[in-house]
Design a protein around this motif. Structure first.
Motif: not given
Length: 516
Positions: A100-112, A115-122, A124-126, A131-135
């Motif tokens: 349950i704690l892991k699930f709640r922590k994962a939900l907080t990552y979705m709002d950042l 959400p796909f880590s700093e290396s992937f890029g921003p 927050s919107t589609r 843009t980040s996926a192409q990079a």
């Protein structure tokens, strides 16, 4: 990537005694030594260059994989469709506090913002995600040794464990997200589509969790109300205060109220059971509602998208024109609800007509082989062929009717994409039939009337006017016959007799009367 295993060249012990051999064998022995030295030199160069060894191994492995996939695809089509049944014992039902704690922590990552880590890029919107996926795709191309298309082997590093073993479950999920083509490559569009699909699932899941929290809060309030009512009754009983006379005195009012709101309350309870217990749909799903549970399913043109779910109503958006409607959960509780998002591997049907010579020679096996090659070369669109069979043979019109059923890799949730792939497959089949000269062309409609004498095609306007004016029958290819308006003039009658046009029927009888 790990280096390919080194090739060990074993020396022959008999080569040490080559100097003691006869003079006739000395040249042959020197040649053998030279060949072995060349092989050893090549192996040393091969081992000293890990990139060359890796490229050679990757090329041979990809060739072997393509051959294996072709055989596997043909065997799978011959065996027919079969899916593993759902085993409920494999589903984990108990959840610990840590889960349950892991699930709640994962939900907080979705709002950042990332959400796909700093290396992937921003992301927050589609737009930021695209843009980040192409990079990221351009950065991954740097690991593919100058290739313009990303090999799947670069992404396959993610499924390897620390001890070097491959996690089969991760590899299966990775191939679903980024399906490679027949050559084992992942294009830019496929990579971006995979990232976009994960982003959509992430957002829909976050919205579903929030919606479930709201529904749970309403259920909690209802249960708390019933609990406190029972608790007050028990406390009054413990205090020697009998609450039953008060309840009996209000029973008349309660019975009247029950008759008034009874059907509505029953519908409301059915709606609550639909949302809480059955849960046939979730936010973002494409659904088709049919009032007849035993009838045929309506087309995709009557599908709806789920926008919002509450305990008593559901907000839907019509897929054809984006109209928004709100329906009560009780009104659709008894209806048949088809969830397109859960309808995996959409099955499409194609009906095609070929000329009857399609069954001559090797036309049918060649057509099936070309069709298998097309399906195999488009693994991102099609999974397999269900069947290709003859439904009708019409010897009068000289055509055969075939039905082709294929399974898509997509569900019916992205219905426009599946229908577009279906149109492309249909066009490929028609082009292939045209190249093989077996495409059936329907004859043009022609209405022919036969009233005796000669056959006349009434579609020809000249022939139709000749029938109306002269009461005669002429061939469709001939112009209209001239009318004998000469009266008693013998010269005009003689010219009419010498006319090169063929006279039949009443024209000939009228001419005979004038001659007499």
């Amino acid at each position: 990537m790990r280096n390919a295993p080194r090739t060990v060249v074993e020396e022959n012990d008999d080569d040490d005694d080559s100097d003691d051999s006869d003079s006739d064998d000395s040249d042959h022995s020197d040649t053998k030594d030279q060949d072995k030295q060349d092989k050893t030199k090549k192996n040393d160069e091969h081992n000293s260059d890990p990139s060359a060894a890796r490229a050679t191994f990757s090329k041979s492995y990809s060739t072997l994989s393509i051959d294996t996939s072709v055989k596997h695809f043909k065997i799978k089509n011959q065996l027919g469709r079969w899916d593993d049944p759902l085993n409920k014992m494999d589903t984990k039902t108990d959840s610990s506090v840590s889960d349950i704690l892991k699930f709640r922590k994962a939900l907080t990552y979705m709002d950042l913002e990332h959400p796909f880590s700093e290396s992937f890029g921003p992301a927050s919107t589609r737009d930021e995600l695209l843009t980040s996926a192409q990079a990221v795709y351009k950065l991954l191309l740097l690991l593919s040794e100058g290739s313009s298309i990303l090999p799947f082997s670069v992404l396959a590093v993610l499924v390897e464990n620390e001890n070097g073993t491959v996690d089969k479950r991760k590899r299966k999920n990775l191939r679903k997200i980024f399906p490679p083509d027949s050559r084992g490559n992942v294009s830019l569009l496929t990579f971006v589509m995979g990232c976009d699909s994960v982003y959509k699932k992430l957002r829909y899941f976050r919205a579903s969790v929030g919606n479930s929290s709201v529904i749970d809060k309403v259920l909690e309030d209802i249960v708390d109300t019933l609990f406190f009512f029972v608790l007050v009754v028990l406390i009054l009983s413990l205090l020697n205060l009998n609450p039953w006379p008060l309840l009996v005195s209000t029973s008349t009012l309660l019975v009247t109220f029950a008759f008034a709101v009874g059907p509505s309350a029953a519908k409301a309870i059915e709606g609550i059971i639909l949302v809480v217990g059955r849960r046939p749909y979730d936010i973002g799903d494409r659904i088709i509602i049919s009032s007849n549970p035993g009838g045929s399913t309506p087309g995709l043109g009557e599908s709806w998208f789920v926008e919002d779910i509450t305990l008593f109503s559901t907000t839907l958006r019509f897929g054809a024109n984006n109209e928004v409607a709100t329906v009560s959960n009780g009104s659709i509780a008894q209806a048949r609800i088809t969830n397109c998002a859960k309808s995996k591997k959409a099955t499409v049907h194609l009906t095609m007509r070929f000329h009857i010579r399609f069954h001559e020679g090797s036309n049918l096996p060649d057509f099936r082989e070309a069709l298998d090659t097309y399906i195999l070369n488009n693994p991102n669109r099609w999974d397999s062929i269900a069947f290709l069979r003859c439904e009708e043979i019409n010897t009068d019109d000289e055509f055969v009717l075939y039905r082709l059923v294929t399974r898509s890799t997509q569900s019916w949730q992205p219905a426009p994409r599946v229908l577009e792939h279906r149109a492309q497959l249909h066009r490929f089949c028609l082009d292939l039939a045209n190249k093989m000269d077996v495409l059936y062309e329907s004859p043009l409609p022609s209405r022919v009337i036969y009233t005796g004498g000669e056959m006349v095609d009434t579609a020809n306007p000249k022939a139709r006017r000749a029938i109306e004016r002269q009461d005669s029958f002429v061939e469709a290819s001939q112009p209209a016959l001239p009318v004998d308006d000469s009266g008693s003039d013998p010269q005009a009658s003689e010219e009419f007799q010498r006319s090169p046009l063929k006279r039949t029927g009443n024209d000939k009888r009228r001419t005979d009367k004038r001659e007499k």
